[in-house]
Design a protein around this motif. Sequence first.
Motif, PDB file in Angstrom:
ATOM      1  N   GLU A 143     -38.124  -3.304  98.961  1.00 35.34           N
ATOM      2  CA  GLU A 143     -39.321  -3.706  99.706  1.00 35.34           C
ATOM      3  C   GLU A 143     -40.461  -2.791  99.258  1.00 35.34           C
ATOM      4  N   ILE A 144     -41.226  -3.268  98.313  1.00 34.35           N
ATOM      5  CA  ILE A 144     -42.223  -2.448  97.632  1.00 34.35           C
ATOM      6  C   ILE A 144     -43.438  -2.165  98.523  1.00 34.35           C
ATOM      7  N   THR A 145     -43.690  -3.056  99.474  1.00 33.59           N
ATOM      8  CA  THR A 145     -44.814  -2.899 100.405  1.00 33.59           C
ATOM      9  C   THR A 145     -44.582  -3.740 101.645  1.00 33.59           C
ATOM     10  N   ARG A 146     -45.249  -3.356 102.724  1.00 31.74           N
ATOM     11  CA  ARG A 146     -45.278  -4.180 103.933  1.00 31.74           C
ATOM     12  C   ARG A 146     -46.681  -4.742 104.165  1.00 31.74           C
ATOM     13  N   ARG A 147     -47.562  -4.524 103.206  1.00 35.47           N
ATOM     14  CA  ARG A 147     -48.900  -5.099 103.294  1.00 35.47           C
ATOM     15  C   ARG A 147     -48.846  -6.580 102.897  1.00 35.47           C
ATOM     16  N   CYS A 148     -49.726  -7.354 103.473  1.00 32.13           N
ATOM     17  CA  CYS A 148     -49.825  -8.764 103.080  1.00 32.13           C
ATOM     18  C   CYS A 148     -51.253  -9.230 103.293  1.00 32.13           C
ATOM     19  N   ASN A 149     -51.700 -10.169 102.465  1.00 30.95           N
ATOM     20  CA  ASN A 149     -53.055 -10.710 102.563  1.00 30.95           C
ATOM     21  C   ASN A 149     -53.072 -12.115 103.157  1.00 30.95           C
ATOM     22  N   MET A 150     -51.961 -12.495 103.798  1.00 34.64           N
ATOM     23  CA  MET A 150     -51.898 -13.767 104.526  1.00 34.64           C
ATOM     24  C   MET A 150     -51.249 -13.527 105.889  1.00 34.64           C
ATOM     25  N   ARG A 151     -51.351 -14.544 106.744  1.00 31.67           N
ATOM     26  CA  ARG A 151     -50.766 -14.453 108.087  1.00 31.67           C
ATOM     27  C   ARG A 151     -50.047 -15.761 108.396  1.00 31.67           C
ATOM     28  N   CYS A 152     -48.995 -16.033 107.654  1.00 36.52           N
ATOM     29  CA  CYS A 152     -48.296 -17.320 107.769  1.00 36.52           C
ATOM     30  C   CYS A 152     -47.510 -17.432 109.071  1.00 36.52           C
ATOM     31  N   GLU A 153     -47.569 -18.613 109.676  1.00 35.44           N
ATOM     32  CA  GLU A 153     -46.887 -18.852 110.946  1.00 35.44           C
ATOM     33  C   GLU A 153     -45.370 -18.723 110.826  1.00 35.44           C
ATOM     34  N   HIS A 154     -44.839 -19.021 109.626  1.00 34.13           N
ATOM     35  CA  HIS A 154     -43.391 -19.044 109.456  1.00 34.13           C
ATOM     36  C   HIS A 154     -42.821 -17.710 108.969  1.00 34.13           C
ATOM     37  N   CYS A 155     -43.678 -16.687 108.792  1.00 35.46           N
ATOM     38  CA  CYS A 155     -43.247 -15.448 108.150  1.00 35.46           C
ATOM     39  C   CYS A 155     -42.116 -14.759 108.913  1.00 35.46           C
ATOM     40  N   LEU A 156     -41.004 -14.554 108.223  1.00 38.93           N
ATOM     41  CA  LEU A 156     -39.855 -13.949 108.890  1.00 38.93           C
ATOM     42  C   LEU A 156     -39.982 -12.438 109.041  1.00 38.93           C
ATOM     43  N   ARG A 157     -40.940 -11.816 108.348  1.00 35.62           N
ATOM     44  CA  ARG A 157     -41.110 -10.368 108.469  1.00 35.62           C
ATOM     45  C   ARG A 157     -41.802  -9.969 109.760  1.00 35.62           C
ATOM     46  N   GLY A 158     -42.774 -10.776 110.193  1.00 36.23           N
ATOM     47  CA  GLY A 158     -43.580 -10.403 111.345  1.00 36.23           C
ATOM     48  C   GLY A 158     -44.932  -9.888 110.898  1.00 36.23           C
ATOM     49  N   ALA A 159     -45.605  -9.155 111.765  1.00 34.38           N
ATOM     50  CA  ALA A 159     -46.944  -8.650 111.457  1.00 34.38           C
ATOM     51  C   ALA A 159     -46.896  -7.680 110.293  1.00 34.38           C
ATOM     52  N   ALA A 160     -47.852  -7.833 109.370  1.00 39.05           N
ATOM     53  CA  ALA A 160     -47.930  -6.932 108.223  1.00 39.05           C
ATOM     54  C   ALA A 160     -48.199  -5.500 108.687  1.00 39.05           C
ATOM     55  N   GLN A 161     -47.790  -4.542 107.864  1.00 42.68           N
ATOM     56  CA  GLN A 161     -48.005  -3.126 108.159  1.00 42.68           C
ATOM     57  C   GLN A 161     -48.643  -2.468 106.940  1.00 42.68           C
ATOM     58  N   ARG A 162     -49.491  -1.471 107.173  1.00 45.63           N
ATOM     59  CA  ARG A 162     -50.154  -0.776 106.065  1.00 45.63           C
ATOM     60  C   ARG A 162     -49.218   0.301 105.517  1.00 45.63           C
ATOM     61  N   VAL A 163     -48.129  -0.160 104.899  1.00 39.53           N
ATOM     62  CA  VAL A 163     -47.101   0.746 104.393  1.00 39.53           C
ATOM     63  C   VAL A 163     -46.672   0.310 102.995  1.00 39.53           C
ATOM     64  N   ASP A 164     -46.706   1.245 102.057  1.00 40.97           N
ATOM     65  CA  ASP A 164     -46.090   1.065 100.743  1.00 40.97           C
ATOM     66  C   ASP A 164     -44.892   1.993 100.657  1.00 40.97           C
ATOM     67  N   ILE A 165     -43.879   1.602  99.919  1.00 41.44           N
ATOM     68  CA  ILE A 165     -42.711   2.458  99.772  1.00 41.44           C
ATOM     69  C   ILE A 165     -43.103   3.741  99.048  1.00 41.44           C
ATOM     70  N   GLN A 166     -42.577   4.871  99.491  1.00 38.32           N
ATOM     71  CA  GLN A 166     -42.854   6.136  98.818  1.00 38.32           C
ATOM     72  C   GLN A 166     -42.108   6.193  97.492  1.00 38.32           C
ATOM     73  N   SER A 167     -42.771   6.698  96.470  1.00 39.94           N
ATOM     74  CA  SER A 167     -42.154   6.740  95.139  1.00 39.94           C
ATOM     75  C   SER A 167     -40.865   7.548  95.140  1.00 39.94           C
ATOM     76  N   GLY A 168     -40.801   8.578  95.959  1.00 41.46           N
ATOM     77  CA  GLY A 168     -39.598   9.413  96.023  1.00 41.46           C
ATOM     78  C   GLY A 168     -38.374   8.659  96.506  1.00 41.46           C
ATOM     79  N   TYR A 169     -38.573   7.704  97.419  1.00 41.57           N
ATOM     80  CA  TYR A 169     -37.444   6.899  97.897  1.00 41.57           C
ATOM     81  C   TYR A 169     -36.814   6.139  96.731  1.00 41.57           C
ATOM     82  N   VAL A 170     -37.663   5.532  95.911  1.00 47.10           N
ATOM     83  CA  VAL A 170     -37.183   4.748  94.770  1.00 47.10           C
ATOM     84  C   VAL A 170     -36.504   5.659  93.750  1.00 47.10           C
ATOM     85  N   SER A 171     -37.141   6.765  93.426  1.00 51.81           N
ATOM     86  CA  SER A 171     -36.604   7.693  92.420  1.00 51.81           C
ATOM     87  C   SER A 171     -35.230   8.206  92.808  1.00 51.81           C
ATOM     88  N   GLU A 172     -35.097   8.653  94.045  1.00 50.18           N
ATOM     89  CA  GLU A 172     -33.828   9.241  94.491  1.00 50.18           C
ATOM     90  C   GLU A 172     -32.749   8.177  94.659  1.00 50.18           C
TER      91      GLU A 172
END
Length: 227
Positions: free
Chosen positions: A12-41
Amino acid sequence: MKKYHIDNLFIEITRRCNMRCEHCLRGAAQRVDIQSGYVSEFLKQVSSVYSLTITGGEPSLNVEGILHLLKELKKNKVSVEYFYIVTNGSKSTMSQKFVDACIDLYKYQDLKSTDSNFMPMLQMSDDEYHNQKLHHKVVEALDVYKFFSVRKNRYTRDNLLKEGRSRYGRKLLISDLTIEDDERILGDVYLNALGYITTDCDMSYKTQNKKKICHYSKFPEYLQSVS
């Protein structure tokens, strides 16, 4: 450190989204990008991947995260049979930076368009919830690439998941991970933007919080417990 082959890895590379689809299974977008350290480790624990899905949010909003992921795959010599990205077909999908990142992913993956079982790496989700006029422009811009295709979604109340924003649909059934031959992980391994592991790619952010199995740093201990 022991390394594993993962059949189906989702990052999950980001929780940001530029749409607000009624069917979205994620829910409300969040201003979060995955930290590079999580991926590296996390990738230090991986030897190879059959299918690696880069997901979100809208993946095209975090191109730097995609490029970092690719860099770490190369650094750790993690082979990938194929990548998979679904984009909502917004303006960010057409950004040259995103397209160039997809080209680099395609070059790295083992499966190429000449293979009989090739599946498109980048798909635009085309359905009633998305901007059809803009989608024409996206198709014009990206249809020249072998790795691009349009995914026609015919959503009904029956095939939606009742997760996130969706008021209708079926209940999510969550499966467990299993280990084969002490080194191959069967099932879905989902690394979310907060650094936690879940075992299904279709959870809302709320469900992920409830059903997470461990932090990525504790994943080796978890695998030992289910081996």
